[in-house]
Scaffold this motif. Structure first.
Motif, mmCIF file in Angstrom:
data_model
loop_
_atom_site.group_PDB
_atom_site.id
_atom_site.type_symbol
_atom_site.label_atom_id
_atom_site.label_comp_id
_atom_site.label_asym_id
_atom_site.label_seq_id
_atom_site.Cartn_x
_atom_site.Cartn_y
_atom_site.Cartn_z
ATOM 1 N N VAL A 297 0.849 -1.188 0.000
ATOM 2 C CA VAL A 297 0.000 0.000 0.000
ATOM 3 C C VAL A 297 0.884 1.238 0.000
ATOM 4 N N LEU A 298 0.286 2.366 -0.379
ATOM 5 C CA LEU A 298 1.010 3.626 -0.483
ATOM 6 C C LEU A 298 0.262 4.717 0.264
ATOM 7 N N THR A 299 0.993 5.476 1.052
ATOM 8 C CA THR A 299 0.490 6.706 1.645
ATOM 9 C C THR A 299 1.509 7.797 1.363
ATOM 10 N N THR A 300 1.056 8.937 0.859
ATOM 11 C CA THR A 300 1.965 10.034 0.543
ATOM 12 C C THR A 300 1.818 11.161 1.570
ATOM 13 N N GLY A 301 2.803 12.021 1.579
ATOM 14 C CA GLY A 301 2.785 13.161 2.498
ATOM 15 C C GLY A 301 4.080 13.250 3.285
ATOM 16 N N THR A 302 4.263 14.369 3.938
ATOM 17 C CA THR A 302 5.473 14.564 4.731
ATOM 18 C C THR A 302 5.403 13.760 6.017
ATOM 19 N N ILE A 303 6.563 13.526 6.603
ATOM 20 C CA ILE A 303 6.608 12.838 7.891
ATOM 21 C C ILE A 303 5.879 13.660 8.948
ATOM 22 N N ALA A 304 5.991 14.973 8.867
ATOM 23 C CA ALA A 304 5.333 15.831 9.854
ATOM 24 C C ALA A 304 3.816 15.675 9.834
ATOM 25 N N ASP A 305 3.267 15.403 8.653
ATOM 26 C CA ASP A 305 1.815 15.282 8.514
ATOM 27 C C ASP A 305 1.315 13.844 8.627
ATOM 28 N N LEU A 306 2.223 12.908 8.804
ATOM 29 C CA LEU A 306 1.861 11.498 8.852
ATOM 30 C C LEU A 306 1.043 11.201 10.108
ATOM 31 N N THR A 307 -0.084 10.523 9.945
ATOM 32 C CA THR A 307 -0.883 10.134 11.099
ATOM 33 C C THR A 307 -0.422 8.772 11.612
ATOM 34 N N ASP A 308 -0.767 8.483 12.855
ATOM 35 C CA ASP A 308 -0.440 7.166 13.410
ATOM 36 C C ASP A 308 -1.115 6.062 12.612
ATOM 37 N N ALA A 309 -2.351 6.307 12.183
ATOM 38 C CA ALA A 309 -3.082 5.304 11.410
ATOM 39 C C ALA A 309 -2.399 5.033 10.073
ATOM 40 N N ASP A 310 -1.924 6.096 9.407
ATOM 41 C CA ASP A 310 -1.212 5.930 8.134
ATOM 42 C C ASP A 310 0.043 5.083 8.334
#
Length: 257
Positions: free
Chosen positions: A89-102
């Motif tokens: 699976v893929l989730t994009t975004g910065t580490i700062a915006d990463l959620t625990d669920a992601d």
């Protein structure tokens, strides 16, 4: 070479679409008997089209992974000789915006599922067999917006190479295929805005200097069949002296690595 995998009994994960579906078709075309698996029930339709069998399984469930690998020899009518693991699976975004669920989802599906599959495979795959895992070139080359995804894929690559060392005395070859940008629903899911698919593709090929992203020297996106051909090669006797290898299939996009 239509008989390249004749006599092989193969498990292909993530086979409902994208790279996994292309690998499943390539294996069938090369003469292998194939068991397809995916969390998406559409894998059963793919299996029907290919004349293969299918099991729906959630690889984020470690018990389900163990059951899948244990059942594969029964479904295939003999010892499991070949594994191609493409699920991810893929989730994009910065580490700062990463959620625990992601983060938890990325780790569960990309990394922990691979660990569980490899662990089960060490007890099931036949001597002289092959395990090929599709990772990503982002595991070796940092990309803005792909930090968490790349971290899970770096872990995947390390796991496969370590298991390859552990199984080398049994003649089991373990390799990694690391694609770059490949024209799949996963890649297109990253394309937002008003640009057309062709414009998005051109931008990927050209690279984005402001994001520190190199382009693709071969001037084309990979197709799933390009990755499938590489996985088929590594599963075949043509690659009989290749193991612990991370093969980049990215048109030269990681030329700095």
């Amino acid at each position: 070479m239509p008989d390249r995998l004749a006599g092989r009994r193969a498990l292909v994960t993530g086979a409902a679409g994208g790279i996994g579906r292309a690998v499943a078709r390539a294996f069938v075309d090369a003469g292998a008997q194939v068991l397809l698996s995916d969390v998406d029930p559409a894998v059963e339709q793919v299996a029907g089209e290919l004349g293969a069998t299918a099991l729906v399984a959630d690889l984020a469930d470690r018990d389900a992974v163990a059951d899948l690998v244990a059942e594969a020899p029964q479904r295939l009518g003999g010892p499991l000789t070949t594994i191609a693991h493409t699920a991810g699976v893929l989730t994009t975004g910065t580490i700062a915006d990463l959620t625990d669920a992601d983060w938890d989802r990325l780790v569960a599906v990309n990394t922990t599922a691979t660990m569980a599959l490899l662990r089960a495979a060490t007890r099931t795959v036949a001597d002289g067999g092959t395990i090929t895992v599709v990772s990503s070139n982002s595991g070796a080359s940092p990309r803005l917006g792909l930090g968490a995804y790349g971290a899970t894929k770096a872990a995947v690559t390390s796991l496969v190479r370590s298991v390859g060392l552990e199984l080398s005395s049994r003649g089991v070859r373990c390799n990694v295929v690391s694609p770059g940008s490949t024209d799949t629903p996963m890649l297109r899911g990253m394309w937002a805005g008003d640009r057309s698919p062709d414009e998005h593709a051109a931008a990927v090929i050209a690279g984005t200097p402001d994001q520190y992203r190199l382009g693709i020297p071969l001037q084309r996106l990979a197709q799933p069949e390009d990755i499938a051909a590489t996985v088929t090669f590594l599963a075949s006797d043509a690659a009989r002296h290749i193991t612990l290898h991370d093969l980049r299939v990215d048109g030269g996009a990681t030329l700095d690595q």
